[in-house]
Scaffold this motif. Sequence first.
Motif, PDB file in Angstrom:
ATOM      1  N   LEU B 230      47.158  11.824   9.059  1.00 28.11           N
ATOM      2  CA  LEU B 230      46.273  12.592   8.467  1.00 28.11           C
ATOM      3  C   LEU B 230      45.563  12.650   9.974  1.00 28.11           C
ATOM      4  N   ALA B 236      40.751  11.894   5.775  1.00 28.98           N
ATOM      5  CA  ALA B 236      40.611  11.167   4.486  1.00 28.98           C
ATOM      6  C   ALA B 236      39.622  11.365   3.454  1.00 28.98           C
ATOM      7  N   ILE B 256      42.892   3.870   4.201  1.00 24.86           N
ATOM      8  CA  ILE B 256      43.480   4.015   4.988  1.00 24.86           C
ATOM      9  C   ILE B 256      43.827   3.429   6.565  1.00 24.86           C
ATOM     10  N   VAL B 284      46.835   7.373   5.060  1.00 27.43           N
ATOM     11  CA  VAL B 284      46.275   6.766   4.284  1.00 27.43           C
ATOM     12  C   VAL B 284      47.437   6.730   3.650  1.00 27.43           C
TER      13      VAL B 284
END
Lengths: 468, 468
Positions: B230, B236, B256, B284
């Motif tokens: 990400l 996230a 995460i 994640v």
Amino acid sequence: MPSDLIKSLQQLVGADHVLTDKAAAPYCKDQRGNYSGAALAVVFPADTGQVSAVVALCAAQHIAIVPQGGNTSLCGGSVPLASNAQPQVVINLSRMKLIRSIDAVNYSMTVEAGCTLAHIREIAAKNERLFPLGLSAIESRCEIGGNLSTNAGGVGVLRYGNTRDLVLGLEVVLPDGRIWNGLRSLRKDNTGYDLKHLFIGAEGTLGIITAAVLKLFPRPLSQATACVALRDPASAVALLAHLRANCGDRISAFEIVGRPCLDLVLRHFPDTREPFAQRQQWMVIIELADVIDVPLNTALSAALGSFGAGIKEFLVTSDKAQSAAWWNLRKYISDAQKIEGISIKHDVSVPVSNVPAFIELADAALQQQFPGVRIVAFGHIGDGNIHYNPSMPDPLQNAEFLARSKEVNRIVYDIVARLNGSISAEHGLGQLKHEEIHRYKSALELELMRNIKNTLDPQGLMNPGKLI
Amino acid sequence: MPSDLIKSLQQLVGADHVLTDKAAAPYCKDQRGNYSGAALAVVFPADTGQVSAVVALCAAQHIAIVPQGGNTSLCGGSVPLASNAQPQVVINLSRMKLIRSIDAVNYSMTVEAGCTLAHIREIAAKNERLFPLGLSAIESRCEIGGNLSTNAGGVGVLRYGNTRDLVLGLEVVLPDGRIWNGLRSLRKDNTGYDLKHLFIGAEGTLGIITAAVLKLFPRPLSQATACVALRDPASAVALLAHLRANCGDRISAFEIVGRPCLDLVLRHFPDTREPFAQRQQWMVIIELADVIDVPLNTALSAALGSFGAGIKEFLVTSDKAQSAAWWNLRKYISDAQKIEGISIKHDVSVPVSNVPAFIELADAALQQQFPGVRIVAFGHIGDGNIHYNPSMPDPLQNAEFLARSKEVNRIVYDIVARLNGSISAEHGLGQLKHEEIHRYKSALELELMRNIKNTLDPQGLMNPGKLI
């Protein structure tokens, strides 16, 4: 002194927002007409600050306080006592209607106590979220402060939990008027005793809930409904366990309806009709829901098809009109009972696995004592929560039966207790059961409750004669 | 007097089950080696009756009591204080290992406090049920009594809630030795204050939990795992909201992992490797699970594919070995940190929507005050719960940094407070934070907590110096 008090209250909230005498009367009786009392005044504060000021004033003058929301209690929990040693003031929170904030990413919203449940559900839906507490018969009138204070139940508990499970934080005016700000919107917080759970379900006896942070959920997109005829309640319990294992959390409702319920509904609501070709003794209405747009009726049919002999017939639909027609058979039960006449109502729960034993034992005991008794039994199998309402079909016999309601309660509640159940699953104690509970709760638990009450409300001003 | 006490204790539980002096020492220090104290004795009762008798004996002699399970507290919550005005006795519940009953139809089981979490999960699985509390690193050692007393969290909270959400009933030995039997297995029970929620998360300061009725769930049959790179923590948070709306409760984990975590794991665990071709800053790990046997990887890929620019790369699998390899990148973080050296650990939470602001503000404030600081940040996005552990890469600099941990805590916790967060999301207060919390909790809330403590434990004997 009362006239001084009224003046002071008017100064705090405005003259228009203090009712007395005849104007106050409608707020001093409950919706079923079973309980009515007297109050010096009914006060409508506009915000938490005003609630705090009113409570502080009452506390200083040793005046008892009755918190009130939509006044939809079924146990006389939200009206003043008929006779009370102390004078009483009703604090009605209906003016506190603010949705303070909504955080769609956190799946939470902060609302004031006077918001109706219907309004909260609507605002959540506009933000593409679900607030899952559902009390269809009253949700346009009941207010979230009351839902929280009574830990309201309903048909969605199986999937989403009781009201207490839907709360992240609370704001509470304490019995001395101070404001506890516990409006946290956290999913995890291990920093001391969980105070919010004390106030939730306390029926206003420990303080007044003025606002709350509620949990929201994704909105279901697809659903399927089944109407299933079953051999007996034992088959219903086994079917639920089977469906949970096969459909998991898609099961959003699982309600049982006994034959006498159906008879009453069919008699009093001409737009309803028998769902099966044959007359069936027990049926359940099941709903699956999913946030993904999928054909749930296939999954539901498959799961029902693999169950076995306990099912006599089943119908499955994704059609909304058909689904609504089946649900009406469940939803109209309360009103059909009202039309038919008075019954003795019990809102009880047992472990889910004990539901069949409860129905069997209670039916047998009542039939023995009251031959010909008609038992309207329906409710939330998944929560072990049965609404169990006996009456006599003949009005004259029924009058006699109602006069013996203490005896009836004793029979039903003793069986509930033997099966490790609760004499009030979702409606609370209020005035109705706050003495009865002494028979069924241990002396030690009552002592702990009393000690907590005395600690938080040493003057005993909050909602006297309710719960404890 | 101590020798008389020891004799009395031996009479109550048997001489073999009372340890003193050197034999007691291992039970008087915590697993991280941060806390150690002294106890007159460590007592191992066999059942609730013995716990009751031991507590009554201690109460009569004004001896403080330290309840202990698997002693895996990260906050010094389960060991005696180094210095205490009163002598202390440790009551260790590890011998109370009975699964008292399991009711698969009611989806519940009744267990004693000394059952390890792993054992409970195993027995549930043998009955085709899931007990969803998962603390993989310690579940073979931690005991359910401790899990309940600390309201343990873990990776499954997003889907199943905290430990308090998994409990139907409790049995508790009160500070005077009396036994409160609240072992109800009901889904609905509105008959008074909810006492169980007072004891859950109270860290043994209000009584000793000796048994509990736990909720069980259907066992998932299918699962899929994604490893997603990400742009930043904000992506996230947005991705989680998107997935909740598109996959609902199928999301059973959403963790995460920041770049520095990954670097430490890759350095210290040779069997791990970079999941993406490129070095990514944030990733994640997501898990979907379902009780139906369906190809979840398709649904997961579709939901990830429709998200947008926040995702840099993603991989999806239903292969168990591949899934385990990704999960190891998360699971090994704690051990990798241990090997690397000491860091200052923070277990904090904020509303999910505030997670990006928290990481940004805390990173910036720490970098300004301690240039070059390395921040290991990882955890449970769905709960807003970040484990945020800064250290200095250079050992010498790190020693200096550690000496200033109060300053570091102040910076981090003040930002948490500003974002309406909690300074202890899942580990509790114990000895570690029971003073720090005074800065962050309102005086009124602390007063309410203190009043409840005094009401239930007027002698102040239960686990002194912890939580409150």
